[in-house]
Design a protein around this motif. Structure first.
Motif, PDB file in Angstrom:
ATOM      1  N   UNK A  62      19.702 -22.690  60.337  1.00  0.00           N
ATOM      2  CA  UNK A  62      19.042 -23.277  61.309  1.00  0.00           C
ATOM      3  C   UNK A  62      19.602 -22.990  62.885  1.00  0.00           C
ATOM      4  N   UNK A  63      20.687 -22.538  62.986  1.00  0.00           N
ATOM      5  CA  UNK A  63      21.291 -21.988  64.314  1.00  0.00           C
ATOM      6  C   UNK A  63      20.522 -20.760  64.908  1.00  0.00           C
ATOM      7  N   UNK A 262      17.045 -25.253  59.247  1.00  0.00           N
ATOM      8  CA  UNK A 262      17.271 -24.238  58.047  1.00  0.00           C
ATOM      9  C   UNK A 262      16.340 -24.547  56.938  1.00  0.00           C
ATOM     10  N   UNK A 263      16.233 -25.592  56.331  1.00  0.00           N
ATOM     11  CA  UNK A 263      15.396 -25.733  55.254  1.00  0.00           C
ATOM     12  C   UNK A 263      13.953 -24.971  55.484  1.00  0.00           C
ATOM     13  N   UNK A 264      13.332 -25.386  56.501  1.00  0.00           N
ATOM     14  CA  UNK A 264      12.085 -24.906  56.989  1.00  0.00           C
ATOM     15  C   UNK A 264      12.059 -23.257  57.024  1.00  0.00           C
ATOM     16  N   UNK A 265      13.156 -22.814  57.859  1.00  0.00           N
ATOM     17  CA  UNK A 265      13.243 -21.358  57.858  1.00  0.00           C
ATOM     18  C   UNK A 265      13.357 -20.697  56.705  1.00  0.00           C
ATOM     19  N   UNK A 266      14.110 -21.153  55.601  1.00  0.00           N
ATOM     20  CA  UNK A 266      14.161 -20.291  54.320  1.00  0.00           C
ATOM     21  C   UNK A 266      12.841 -20.361  53.769  1.00  0.00           C
ATOM     22  N   UNK A 267      12.247 -21.396  53.979  1.00  0.00           N
ATOM     23  CA  UNK A 267      11.127 -21.457  53.159  1.00  0.00           C
ATOM     24  C   UNK A 267      10.121 -20.547  53.902  1.00  0.00           C
ATOM     25  N   UNK A 268      10.025 -20.368  55.198  1.00  0.00           N
ATOM     26  CA  UNK A 268       9.074 -19.629  55.836  1.00  0.00           C
ATOM     27  C   UNK A 268       9.484 -18.042  55.419  1.00  0.00           C
ATOM     28  N   UNK A 269      10.994 -17.686  55.670  1.00  0.00           N
ATOM     29  CA  UNK A 269      11.213 -16.408  55.448  1.00  0.00           C
ATOM     30  C   UNK A 269      11.047 -16.072  53.964  1.00  0.00           C
ATOM     31  N   UNK A 270      11.238 -16.784  52.987  1.00  0.00           N
ATOM     32  CA  UNK A 270      10.983 -16.529  51.663  1.00  0.00           C
ATOM     33  C   UNK A 270       9.437 -16.258  51.503  1.00  0.00           C
ATOM     34  N   UNK A 271       8.318 -16.941  52.183  1.00  0.00           N
ATOM     35  CA  UNK A 271       6.907 -16.441  51.949  1.00  0.00           C
ATOM     36  C   UNK A 271       6.542 -15.569  52.677  1.00  0.00           C
ATOM     37  N   UNK A 340      14.278 -29.177  48.594  1.00  0.00           N
ATOM     38  CA  UNK A 340      13.551 -29.885  49.765  1.00  0.00           C
ATOM     39  C   UNK A 340      12.669 -28.721  50.367  1.00  0.00           C
ATOM     40  N   UNK A 341      12.777 -27.572  50.167  1.00  0.00           N
ATOM     41  CA  UNK A 341      11.871 -26.511  50.962  1.00  0.00           C
ATOM     42  C   UNK A 341      10.462 -26.346  50.279  1.00  0.00           C
ATOM     43  N   UNK A 342      10.550 -26.866  48.946  1.00  0.00           N
ATOM     44  CA  UNK A 342       9.504 -26.495  48.073  1.00  0.00           C
ATOM     45  C   UNK A 342       7.941 -26.821  48.505  1.00  0.00           C
ATOM     46  N   UNK A 343       7.888 -28.058  48.894  1.00  0.00           N
ATOM     47  CA  UNK A 343       6.516 -28.504  49.454  1.00  0.00           C
ATOM     48  C   UNK A 343       6.088 -27.763  50.726  1.00  0.00           C
ATOM     49  N   UNK A 344       7.240 -27.444  51.529  1.00  0.00           N
ATOM     50  CA  UNK A 344       6.956 -26.592  52.770  1.00  0.00           C
ATOM     51  C   UNK A 344       6.354 -25.307  52.437  1.00  0.00           C
ATOM     52  N   UNK A 345       7.134 -24.769  51.410  1.00  0.00           N
ATOM     53  CA  UNK A 345       6.987 -23.295  50.912  1.00  0.00           C
ATOM     54  C   UNK A 345       5.524 -23.169  50.495  1.00  0.00           C
ATOM     55  N   UNK A 346       4.888 -24.199  49.606  1.00  0.00           N
ATOM     56  CA  UNK A 346       3.767 -24.317  49.110  1.00  0.00           C
ATOM     57  C   UNK A 346       2.785 -24.196  50.293  1.00  0.00           C
ATOM     58  N   UNK A 347       2.944 -24.947  51.213  1.00  0.00           N
ATOM     59  CA  UNK A 347       1.868 -25.051  52.610  1.00  0.00           C
ATOM     60  C   UNK A 347       1.829 -23.945  53.329  1.00  0.00           C
ATOM     61  N   UNK A 348       2.991 -23.331  53.235  1.00  0.00           N
ATOM     62  CA  UNK A 348       3.148 -22.110  53.888  1.00  0.00           C
ATOM     63  C   UNK A 348       2.143 -21.046  53.411  1.00  0.00           C
ATOM     64  N   UNK A 394       4.629 -35.151  63.688  1.00  0.00           N
ATOM     65  CA  UNK A 394       5.074 -36.536  63.482  1.00  0.00           C
ATOM     66  C   UNK A 394       5.309 -36.896  62.033  1.00  0.00           C
ATOM     67  N   UNK A 395       4.824 -36.078  60.897  1.00  0.00           N
ATOM     68  CA  UNK A 395       5.127 -35.999  59.657  1.00  0.00           C
ATOM     69  C   UNK A 395       6.198 -35.213  59.140  1.00  0.00           C
ATOM     70  N   UNK A 396       7.124 -34.470  60.012  1.00  0.00           N
ATOM     71  CA  UNK A 396       8.151 -33.373  59.781  1.00  0.00           C
ATOM     72  C   UNK A 396       7.772 -32.370  59.547  1.00  0.00           C
ATOM     73  N   UNK A 397       8.779 -31.454  58.951  1.00  0.00           N
ATOM     74  CA  UNK A 397       8.567 -30.077  58.630  1.00  0.00           C
ATOM     75  C   UNK A 397       7.419 -29.856  57.754  1.00  0.00           C
ATOM     76  N   UNK A 398       7.151 -30.581  56.734  1.00  0.00           N
ATOM     77  CA  UNK A 398       5.961 -30.355  56.037  1.00  0.00           C
ATOM     78  C   UNK A 398       4.585 -30.517  56.696  1.00  0.00           C
ATOM     79  N   UNK A 399       4.595 -31.558  57.590  1.00  0.00           N
ATOM     80  CA  UNK A 399       3.632 -31.913  58.347  1.00  0.00           C
ATOM     81  C   UNK A 399       3.071 -30.397  59.475  1.00  0.00           C
ATOM     82  N   UNK A 400       4.219 -29.963  59.860  1.00  0.00           N
ATOM     83  CA  UNK A 400       3.768 -28.566  60.642  1.00  0.00           C
ATOM     84  C   UNK A 400       3.345 -27.600  59.725  1.00  0.00           C
TER      85      UNK A 400
END
Length: 502
Positions: A62-63, A262-271, A340-348, A394-400
């Motif tokens: 995340x940093x 950091x959770x969002x970033x790992x999902x993004x990079x893995x995708x 926790x990054x799995x739903x974000x990963x799917x939408x990405x 407003x719905x968090x990282x998944x909303x983005x």
């Protein structure tokens, strides 16, 4: 004028030679060599992602993700689109190249200093003191990039894709060794900083060595400044792309902190990192090849459609598999603490299905010298995506992630394709003939995978491998129902054969 100076000034020294067929053959071999390099990079990056995810904490990633958008914006401004100008120009001289080099260096030094001065402000913005030393240290990467930009552009212009592949793989090896060793030593997020700087230093040294080009004495020739306008317009479009791919990090980091980012970033990079590796061979050769074929509409159209069709056929089944089996992919590869990054990963993944089309539109605009149109229409589409981010946060990282998928796929990409096909060698009918069989194959294979996703077999590494093979088999079978789909598959097989010979 001396013989050495005359040779240096000769524009042909910086361009590939040959007619359209020779250039296409060279681009095919270049794509094969680039694909070999990308395969090695994929293994290295994927392996390092998995290793570092198990050695470091979400906060560490995340940093770096907080600092990343600022450094990325500075890198775009450091280049100022001058590399694109070097590649796209029909002819270019030593005087012009040297001027662009020194302009790159001047801008790089200024932005590196600005990054150091802005580091305390970034720490205040994110409410995270550790951001300040990380950002100040990452300014080194700006200097390294400015010193290597024109040498890499010359290699690209000359279509020396094998040399570029060796540079990228070699630099990545150095970076991964430094980063993983530092992580094992307990350096935490500093291991990620060290990996980036080591990669940049290795790239600089090898780019200068492989290109064999040296700049003239410091100075910026007035005649070279006409290239800055084209480069600046390209940079404007790239900055729009930067906003789309980095504003999400900025918003999440500012609102929720380093851990959720950091959770969002790992999902993004893995995708997206594997996707970038798979598409790089065509992306690398597209603009220089199409720029050289600009006067031959038939060859231009044929080459473009072949490259885009090959990319979509290669990447779509893998993306579908990642979307449908998002949770098993995350848990098996990164570990349960990243679940926790799995739903974000799917939408990405949904966003990734259309993002390749945005890159392919840029090839048309740039190779046809239509950078101002690209900036105009890209700006309108990007404004919609950014508005989606501001709502989705407003719905968090998944909303983005959800907002990115919707606004990109339904607004930005269709708008840009409508604009680019109004004129030029590639028309709307050409695009529709290409995309129709691919769209049907996507719907059929995605639907079947969705019906099978509930089985427990997919929750292991072997099960994921089986899922990938099934996805490609289903997609290929659906694509084969169309004559144009079968033609795409034959071209893909031909490219694979050339790759083995290379």
């Amino acid at each position: 004028m001396s013989e050495a100076v005359a040779a240096a000034e000769a524009p042909s020294m910086f361009s590939p030679e040959g007619d359209a067929q020779a250039l296409k053959k060279r681009s095919a071999m270049g794509a094969a060599m680039t694909l070999a390099g990308q395969g090695a990079k994929f293994v290295l990056q994927f392996g390092s992602q998995v290793a570092l995810a198990r050695l470091l904490l979400p906060r560490d990633f995340g940093l770096l993700a907080m600092v990343g958008p600022i450094v990325t914006a500075a890198l775009l401004l450091t280049d100022l689109g001058l590399s694109a100008a070097t590649i796209q120009r029909p002819t270019i001289s030593q005087r012009e190249l040297s001027s662009l080099f020194w302009l790159n260096v001047l801008i790089g030094c200024g932005l590196a200093g600005a990054a150091v001065l802005a580091a305390p402000l970034a720490a205040v913005f994110y409410k995270t003191p550790a951001v300040m030393p990380v950002m100040a240290t990452m300014a080194i990467a700006l200097l390294l990039s400015s010193l290597a930009a024109q040498h890499l552009a010359i290699l690209n212009r000359r279509m020396r894709f094998g040399a570029i592949a060796l540079i990228e793989v070699g630099a990545l090896v150095v970076g991964v060794i430094v980063g993983v060793t530092a992580a094992f030593s307990g350096l935490g997020y500093w291991s990620l900083v060290a990996m980036q700087i080591a990669n940049g230093a290795a790239t600089l040294l090898m780019a200068w060595g492989f290109s064999g080009w040296r700049p003239s004495r410091p100075g910026i020739d007035r005649d070279a400044l006409h290239l800055v306008r084209f480069g600046g317009t390209v940079t404007g479009y790239n900055l729009l792309g930067y906003l789309i791919t980095n504003l999400d990090n900025i918003l999440i980091g500012a609102r929720f902190g380093a851990g959720p980012l950091g959770i969002y970033d790992r999902a993004y990079k893995l995708m997206f990192q594997p996707l970038w590796q798979m598409t790089a061979p065509a992306a690398r050769v597209a603009v220089p090849l199409l720029s050289r074929l600009a006067d031959d509409a038939a060859e231009y159209r044929k080459s473009y459609l072949a490259m885009l069709g090959g990319i979509l056929a290669l990447t779509t089944p893998g993306i579908l598999c990642a979307i449908v089996f998002a949770r098993p992919v995350i848990v098996v590869l990164l570990g349960e603490r990243w679940a926790d990054s799995a739903p974000i990963f799917g939408w990405l993944g949904v966003c990734a299905l259309t993002l390749q089309l945005r890159q392919a539109v840029s090839w048309l605009f740039v190779s046809q010298g239509r950078a101002e149109e690209q900036l105009k229409w890209g700006g309108l589409g990007s404004a919609v995506v950014i508005l989606g981010y501001l709502v989705g946060i407003f719905w968090g990282a998944k909303g983005v992630a959800v907002s990115a998928a919707i606004t990109s796929g339904l607004v930005q990409i269709p708008m840009m394709w409508w604009a680019v096909t109004r004129s030029g060698p590639v028309g709307r009918a050409d695009a529709l003939r290409l995309l129709l069989p691919l769209t049907v194959a996507t719907a059929v294979s995605g639907g079947v995978l969705g019906l099978l996703s509930g089985a427990a077999i997919w929750s292991s590494f072997g099960g994921l491998v089986l899922a990938v093979l099934l996805a490609y088999a289903l997609f290929g079978a659906a694509l084969a129902l169309f004559p144009s789909g079968r033609a795409q598959m034959r071209r893909a097989i031909g490219m694979a054969r050339r790759f083995r010979r290379a």
